[in-house]
Design a protein around this motif. Structure first.
Motif, PDB file in Angstrom:
ATOM      1  N   SER A  86      -1.824   8.638  -1.588  1.00 44.14           N
ATOM      2  CA  SER A  86      -0.469   8.269  -1.176  1.00 44.14           C
ATOM      3  C   SER A  86      -0.370   7.313  -0.073  1.00 44.14           C
ATOM      4  O   SER A  86       0.733   6.251  -0.173  1.00 44.14           O
TER       5      SER A  86
ATOM      6  N   GLY B 284       2.484  13.106  -6.151  1.00 43.54           N
ATOM      7  CA  GLY B 284       1.292  13.719  -5.912  1.00 43.54           C
ATOM      8  C   GLY B 284       1.321  15.277  -5.866  1.00 43.54           C
ATOM      9  O   GLY B 284       0.543  15.901  -6.591  1.00 43.54           O
TER      10      GLY B 284
ATOM     11  N   ARG C  24      -2.305   8.643  -9.050  1.00 44.84           N
ATOM     12  CA  ARG C  24      -2.367  10.303  -9.289  1.00 44.84           C
ATOM     13  C   ARG C  24      -3.533  10.735 -10.128  1.00 44.84           C
ATOM     14  O   ARG C  24      -4.213  11.552  -9.905  1.00 44.84           O
TER      15      ARG C  24
ATOM     16  N   LEU D 253      -4.703  13.965  -2.012  1.00 48.17           N
ATOM     17  CA  LEU D 253      -3.154  13.571  -1.767  1.00 48.17           C
ATOM     18  C   LEU D 253      -2.859  12.452  -0.694  1.00 48.17           C
ATOM     19  O   LEU D 253      -2.141  11.530  -0.929  1.00 48.17           O
TER      20      LEU D 253
ATOM     21  N   GLN E 187      -6.251  10.210  -6.990  1.00 45.08           N
ATOM     22  CA  GLN E 187      -5.993  11.539  -6.281  1.00 45.08           C
ATOM     23  C   GLN E 187      -6.880  12.499  -6.345  1.00 45.08           C
ATOM     24  O   GLN E 187      -7.375  13.201  -5.448  1.00 45.08           O
TER      25      GLN E 187
ATOM     26  N   GLU F 183       1.159   5.559 -11.765  1.00 44.51           N
ATOM     27  CA  GLU F 183       0.742   7.009 -11.776  1.00 44.51           C
ATOM     28  C   GLU F 183      -0.467   7.402 -12.449  1.00 44.51           C
ATOM     29  O   GLU F 183      -1.385   8.082 -11.915  1.00 44.51           O
TER      30      GLU F 183
END
Length: 144
Positions: A85, A114, A72, A81, A76, A68
């Motif tokens: 992903s 996300g 993210r 996104l 991200q 994460e």
């Protein structure tokens, strides 16, 4: 400002918990009813059977937090996104054809993690969801 962050944190954690509960509840249903999920379950069982419950917890914590933070938290905001992903899905590739389902699953989960981050700007919800899903699903695989 402080109150707004607290609200975003609560929303992030609530969404993360809701996602985790839904995914963990649906996993046995997918394994029972979907051939791709059953095949993936069997492949992953070979790897997970040897792990002690404490090792599963450590693996869930380390992978959930690290992934994460990377996908993210770092990727991200720069790549967006969809691309972050997609990359998240692709790093879940495995040595056999059955792992194609895992790539797709990871891509969808990456989108959901996300989205929580996009909506709240807080990583704690995606981290909670990712860790909980990994820990409970690996424990489920080990038990069966």
């Amino acid at each position: 400002m402080h109150g707004r962050y607290a609200l975003r944190l609560l929303v992030s954690l609530g969404l993360g918990l809701g996602l985790a509960l839904a995914v963990v509840a649906m996993t046995p249903v997918f394994v029972e009813r979907a051939r791709w999920a059953r095949a993936l379950h069997e492949e992953l069982a070979e790897l997970i059977q040897a792990l002690a419950p404490s090792e599963i917890t450590v693996l869930a914590l380390s992978s959930g937090i690290a992934e994460e933070l990377l996908f993210r938290g770092a990727m991200q905001p720069v790549l967006g996104l969809l691309l972050s992903s997609a990359i998240f899905g692709l790093v879940h590739v495995g040595p056999r054809k059955v792992f194609l389902a895992w790539i797709t699953w990871a891509f969808v989960m990456g989108l959901l993690f996300g989205l929580i981050f996009e909506l709240t700007g807080v990583l704690w919800g995606p981290i909670l969801a990712h860790v909980w899903i990994n820990q409970r699903n690996m424990s489920y695989i080990r038990r069966r």
